[in-house]
Structures are given as structure tokens and as C-alpha cells.
Scaffold this motif. Sequence first.
Motif, short mmCIF file in Angstrom:
data_model
loop_
_atom_site.label_atom_id
_atom_site.label_comp_id
_atom_site.label_asym_id
_atom_site.label_seq_id
_atom_site.Cartn_x
_atom_site.Cartn_y
_atom_site.Cartn_z
N THR A 113 118.66 6.43 33.13
CA THR A 113 118.09 5.23 32.49
C THR A 113 116.72 4.93 33.07
O THR A 113 115.83 4.46 32.38
N HIS A 114 116.55 5.22 34.35
CA HIS A 114 115.25 5.07 35.03
C HIS A 114 115.36 5.81 36.36
O HIS A 114 116.41 6.37 36.69
N LEU A 115 114.28 5.79 37.13
CA LEU A 115 114.24 6.66 38.32
C LEU A 115 114.40 5.91 39.64
O LEU A 115 114.08 6.45 40.70
N PRO A 117 116.10 4.89 43.01
CA PRO A 117 116.96 5.78 43.81
C PRO A 117 118.47 5.55 43.63
O PRO A 117 119.24 6.48 43.80
N ASP A 118 118.90 4.34 43.28
CA ASP A 118 120.35 4.13 43.10
C ASP A 118 120.84 4.72 41.78
O ASP A 118 122.03 4.63 41.46
N HIS A 119 119.93 5.35 41.01
CA HIS A 119 120.32 6.02 39.76
C HIS A 119 120.04 7.52 39.81
O HIS A 119 120.73 8.28 39.17
N VAL A 120 119.02 7.90 40.60
CA VAL A 120 118.59 9.31 40.57
C VAL A 120 119.00 10.10 41.82
O VAL A 120 119.22 11.30 41.73
N GLY A 138 121.99 0.47 31.40
CA GLY A 138 121.12 0.60 32.56
C GLY A 138 120.88 -0.75 33.21
O GLY A 138 121.70 -1.67 33.11
N ASP A 139 119.71 -0.91 33.83
CA ASP A 139 119.47 -2.09 34.66
C ASP A 139 118.81 -3.24 33.90
O ASP A 139 117.89 -3.87 34.40
N ILE A 140 119.31 -3.53 32.69
CA ILE A 140 118.78 -4.73 32.04
C ILE A 140 119.47 -5.97 32.64
O ILE A 140 119.11 -7.09 32.32
N VAL A 141 120.48 -5.75 33.49
CA VAL A 141 121.15 -6.88 34.17
C VAL A 141 121.72 -6.40 35.50
O VAL A 141 122.15 -5.25 35.62
N HIS A 142 121.68 -7.30 36.51
CA HIS A 142 122.17 -6.94 37.85
C HIS A 142 123.28 -7.85 38.36
O HIS A 142 123.80 -7.64 39.45
N SER A 143 123.57 -8.92 37.60
CA SER A 143 124.60 -9.83 38.09
C SER A 143 125.40 -10.39 36.92
O SER A 143 124.82 -10.90 35.95
N PRO A 184 125.64 -0.20 34.94
CA PRO A 184 125.69 0.31 36.31
C PRO A 184 125.86 -0.75 37.41
O PRO A 184 126.30 -0.43 38.49
N HIS A 185 125.50 -2.01 37.11
CA HIS A 185 125.58 -3.00 38.19
C HIS A 185 126.50 -4.18 37.88
O HIS A 185 126.44 -5.21 38.55
N LEU A 186 127.35 -4.03 36.88
CA LEU A 186 128.37 -5.07 36.67
C LEU A 186 129.64 -4.59 37.36
O LEU A 186 129.79 -3.40 37.66
ZN LIG Z 1 119.85 -0.03 39.78
#
Ligand SMILES: [Zn+2]
Length: 324
Positions: free
Chosen positions: A139-141, A143-146, A250-255, A297-299
Amino acid sequence: MKNLKLLLLALTLGTTTIATTQAAEPTTIQAPKQVAGYYHHQMGNTQITALLDGTNYLNPSMFKGLSDSEKSDILKKYAAKNDKGVQTSVNAFLINTGKQLLMVDSGAASCFGDHLGSIYNNLKASGHQPEQVNGVFLTHLHPDHVCGISNNGVAHYPNATLHISKIEYDFWLNPKTVKKLPKDKQAGFLSTVEKIKAALAPYEKAKKVKVFSDKSLALGDIQFKPSFGHTPGHYSFKLKVADQEVVFIGDIVHSHTLQFDKPETAIEFDVDPKTAVQTRLKHFAEYAKQGQTIAAPHLPFPGIGHIYSQDGKSYQWMPIHFKD
Ligand SMILES: [Zn+2]
């Protein structure tokens, strides 16, 4: 009567004994290790498997645009107040179409310490082999994804081609980018770039990195959906399964707490917070209306569920329920 007296005496003694034993026992019960972090979610003939990398705790100050008391009230409502911070999962996903085994994101491997980096082992525990993975969609680069795609210069998924958006690839890997950043951001940026380069290296060497541009909006069953803001070339991936759709956002949301109740809340990691907020508002509205299955990825693990809104302003995360 005599029997009753004896019984009462026995009960009293029994109680006393238990009480004495309890008092003498030291309180040494430790938190046990959980079982392996994977969860299969069947959609038609396709199997989505969520893989847990680990749990992260974010300092509430990383969430922007909310007062301390607003944050505190929302976290309290969700029973999510935690001395360690705002709890988030790090997840990645496998897509087994029967023909191909694809992966979306790959976790942090050793880039952030011991609390993350379990995806490789959880993938094997889930009944798959790393060699079976044909493609990894990033989804993007960050480090917690790549980082999870390799270990010490060796590809974790030797038969996989990586798919990365061209804008994203150029942002991190073009040496000119750093010069455009404010001075205080440059060192952090360069250290992230080192991690990205190290993770990509074995795939670059094997010519297994494919960048896609806006003109190539699909690959097989996977459709690419721009979701810029968190990073400049951030993409979500959509997959049609029978009459349903699943979106790897991907990371459109973190919480699932702060950013669902108040979706205007940016996070410190957003490269362009304003665009990231606009993307979240637009995509949340669409997903709440159309009811797609969401994989995030972050829910909270497994990070699969639906987005609901009653008033079109605030949102609610509806996680799927455990199915055996
Ligand atoms: Zn992330």
C-alpha cells in the motif's frame, strides 16, 4: 442434626483452608503467550487470511486536532485507555484465489523491535509456505509495511513480484526528495529510506519490483485505488469476490477509536495530513454507503470488518465475528 453440624464444621474448615492457601500463594500468574496470530475469512471461493505482526502503542499526542480531554473521553468510551498508549495492531493479509497466493503489505520484520515482526512465522503457522506467495502488493513503503518482505538481504518470498505505485517508489527512492524536505525531517527520512532499500534489495536484484502508474489500474483480479495523503503514492487495493468487494485500505486510518469518532483527526506519520484527512473522509463515506468488506493493517486484529455511519459525520468500526 449431628451430620449437619459435621458438614458445617467441614465447610468452615474447608473455607479456612482455602483462605489460608490463597493468602500463602504468591501472585505470580503471568500473561500467557497467545496462539499464532492468523485468521481465515472465507468470501465465496476466495480465502482472505489476516496475519498479525504484533501490537503497537502510540502516544496519544501523535493524533492531531483533538484536545486531550476529547481524546480521553473517546478512549474511555471504548475502554481503550491504556498507560502504554493508543493500542494499534500491525496486520498484513493473504489472498488465496485458488490460482494465486497474493499478499497485501508484509509487516515490520525487525525494523521496529521485538514487539513486531511475527508475520513470517504466522504465515507458516496459517498453513501456507513463503515460496507459494506469487505477488506482494504494498500500500505504501513505510517500514511497518515493507520491511517484512525480507530479512538480512534475503527475500522472504522468493517467488513473489512486488507491486508498488510509481509515485510512492519515486518519493522514497529518488535522491532529490530529501532536499525538498524541511531540515528537521531529513535525518528521519533518510533512515527510513535505508530500511526501505534494504528490504527491497533482494527483489531489485532479481528484477522482481514492478511499479504501477495511474494508467495501469488493475492487475488480474486486483484493482488499484489511489488513497494519497498518508504518503504521496499510497494506494488501496480492491478485489471483487462473487457479488462482494473487499478493500485492503492500507493506512487511511490508524485508530478504531479516535479516528472513527473524529475522522478529521490526522496522525503524525501522515506525510500530507490535510490530504490524508480528505482521503479518509471520502473513502469512509463511500465504504459506509456501499458496505464493502474492509481489511485494515492498523485496526484491531484481524482487522477485517465494515465501516458504519449513522449521521455521515462520525463512524463506527464493525469487526467481523469469529467463525470456526
Ligand atoms: Zn502503517
